[in-house]
Design a protein around this motif. Sequence first.
Motif, PDB file in Angstrom:
ATOM      1  N   SER A 230       0.829  -1.213   0.000  1.00  0.00           N
ATOM      2  CA  SER A 230       0.000   0.000   0.000  1.00  0.00           C
ATOM      3  C   SER A 230       0.861   1.259   0.000  1.00  0.00           C
ATOM      4  CB  SER A 230      -0.936  -0.011   1.214  1.00  0.00           C
ATOM      5  OG  SER A 230      -1.785  -1.149   1.202  1.00  0.00           O
TER       6      SER A 230
ATOM      7  N   GLY B 111       1.320   4.463  -2.847  1.00  0.00           N
ATOM      8  CA  GLY B 111       1.365   5.906  -2.660  1.00  0.00           C
ATOM      9  C   GLY B 111       2.445   6.551  -3.499  1.00  0.00           C
TER      10      GLY B 111
ATOM     11  N   ARG C  90       1.761   8.798  -7.033  1.00  0.00           N
ATOM     12  CA  ARG C  90       2.278  10.173  -7.052  1.00  0.00           C
ATOM     13  C   ARG C  90       3.191  10.419  -8.259  1.00  0.00           C
ATOM     14  NH1 ARG C  90       3.861  10.042  -2.390  1.00  0.00           N
ATOM     15  NH2 ARG C  90       2.138  11.157  -1.387  1.00  0.00           N
TER      16      ARG C  90
ATOM     17  N   GLU D 194      -5.544   8.891  -4.427  1.00  0.00           N
ATOM     18  CA  GLU D 194      -5.000   9.887  -3.506  1.00  0.00           C
ATOM     19  C   GLU D 194      -3.696   9.354  -2.917  1.00  0.00           C
ATOM     20  OE1 GLU D 194      -7.868  10.816  -0.546  1.00  0.00           O
ATOM     21  OE2 GLU D 194      -9.463  11.299  -1.983  1.00  0.00           O
ATOM     22  N   PRO D 195      -2.560   9.710  -3.500  1.00  0.00           N
ATOM     23  CA  PRO D 195      -1.280   9.179  -3.014  1.00  0.00           C
ATOM     24  C   PRO D 195      -1.039   9.402  -1.528  1.00  0.00           C
ATOM     25  CG  PRO D 195      -0.988  10.319  -5.106  1.00  0.00           C
ATOM     26  CD  PRO D 195      -2.397  10.577  -4.687  1.00  0.00           C
ATOM     27  N   ALA D 196      -1.449  10.555  -1.001  1.00  0.00           N
ATOM     28  CA  ALA D 196      -1.174  10.870   0.401  1.00  0.00           C
ATOM     29  C   ALA D 196      -1.876   9.901   1.351  1.00  0.00           C
ATOM     30  CB  ALA D 196      -1.600  12.302   0.706  1.00  0.00           C
ATOM     31  N   LYS D 197      -2.953   9.291   0.891  1.00  0.00           N
ATOM     32  CA  LYS D 197      -3.704   8.344   1.725  1.00  0.00           C
ATOM     33  C   LYS D 197      -2.855   7.135   2.082  1.00  0.00           C
ATOM     34  CE  LYS D 197      -7.913   5.481   1.529  1.00  0.00           C
ATOM     35  NZ  LYS D 197      -9.121   5.165   0.732  1.00  0.00           N
ATOM     36  N   PHE D 198      -1.850   6.854   1.248  1.00  0.00           N
ATOM     37  CA  PHE D 198      -1.059   5.640   1.431  1.00  0.00           C
ATOM     38  C   PHE D 198       0.383   5.953   1.815  1.00  0.00           C
ATOM     39  CE2 PHE D 198      -4.444   4.787  -1.639  1.00  0.00           C
ATOM     40  CZ  PHE D 198      -5.144   3.814  -0.934  1.00  0.00           C
ATOM     41  N   ALA D 199       0.597   7.093   2.439  1.00  0.00           N
ATOM     42  CA  ALA D 199       1.940   7.449   2.893  1.00  0.00           C
ATOM     43  C   ALA D 199       2.399   6.476   3.977  1.00  0.00           C
ATOM     44  CB  ALA D 199       1.947   8.876   3.423  1.00  0.00           C
TER      45      ALA D 199
ATOM     46  N   PRO E 141      -0.237   2.209   6.196  1.00  0.00           N
ATOM     47  CA  PRO E 141      -1.385   2.313   5.288  1.00  0.00           C
ATOM     48  C   PRO E 141      -1.969   0.949   4.968  1.00  0.00           C
ATOM     49  CG  PRO E 141       0.664   2.564   4.070  1.00  0.00           C
ATOM     50  CD  PRO E 141       1.039   2.519   5.525  1.00  0.00           C
TER      51      PRO E 141
ATOM     52  N   THR F 297       9.118   1.584  -2.932  1.00  0.00           N
ATOM     53  CA  THR F 297       8.884   2.954  -2.492  1.00  0.00           C
ATOM     54  C   THR F 297      10.032   3.816  -3.029  1.00  0.00           C
ATOM     55  OG1 THR F 297      10.139   2.756  -0.427  1.00  0.00           O
ATOM     56  CG2 THR F 297       7.811   2.078  -0.371  1.00  0.00           C
TER      57      THR F 297
END
Length: 364
Positions: free
Chosen positions: A21, A25, A29, A55-60, A67, A331
């Motif tokens: 997850s 993110g 992004r 929404e990339p920030a949701k999976f930071a 996440p 990542t």
Amino acid sequence: MDKPAVAVLFGGRSSEHSISSATAGGVLRAIDRDRYRVIPVGITREGAFVLEDDEPAKFALDAERLPEVADNGTRVLWPEGAGDRMLRVRRGDGSVDELGEVDVVLPILHGLHGEDGTVQGYFDTLGIPYAGGGVLDSALCMDKHFMKIVLAAAGVPVSPSVTVTRVRWERDPDAVRADAAALGQPTFVKPARAGSSVGVSKVHDASELDDALALAFAEDDKVLIEAAIVGREVEVAILEGRGGGAPRASLPGEIVLTTREFYDFEGKYLGGDGAEVVCPADLTDDEIARIQQLGVRAFEAVDGKGLARVDFFLSADGLYVNELNTMPGFTPISMFPKCWIASGMSYPQLITELIDTALERAGV
């Protein structure tokens, strides 16, 4: 011309759900929105395919709150085969909407039910192109026992080890302890089919073996006990060749341990002290060439597709392959992207390379 539609698939049922997850993110992004239309598809821990938020920030990645893909009530309905490419979603109220045709899937799944050939076989059956490893290389590299057999048969040096099943451990623990003692000390105990260092222990003496096996057996019913090799931990990132060309190898990187005994889950993903990812590694030209060449040999030995990270021990008596990862940590701060960034390819370009290689392989 319409932009190719990419279904970014992440989450999953394995213990590495949160890392997948978090990778999503970074990918959401960085993916080139001018080139691709993106459809984020999550898999919950229970195995439900859901339409996720773009929404990339949701999976930071946050050490305080890892996440995950939650069940939002939607269900993604994959194409039915026979040339059908239409992706649909059933909403919580039962209505079904078309999301458009999908051209390629980017599975950024780690561990069982994602990195082991199962998802790859599913998309092969549906006739949908996908990025990354295929059925065979994914299945082989997910199982460290069979990976070592294939590599050794191809003349690729691997670390000495014994494989222990739960049944054998319960039936004859003294024989297992004798096999472990024959490897010397220290040893590493790890699940045969898990990643991200989940369930891995360093065993300094015989008194620690039973607890280490219990931890590993919590993840898998087959476990490897490996002899510890004294040397540097170096890794190289491999990409499938394009247009019939040979696989390509990045500059190698190195895991530099200071206070950690090995590169564990916390050190890899949660910013723990005591381990540093260095890329490019401080190596001679000859060492770089040997690592790249052996990395490509290992990739070819398992019939590699798409990508892999090949992990080595560089010891006084040579190179040993520790393992191959067909969907390595991805990542932006993971070793695989960092190695290619050091080799001149940006993170967004790397994502594009994986997608375009999959489309080229499928003749799209």
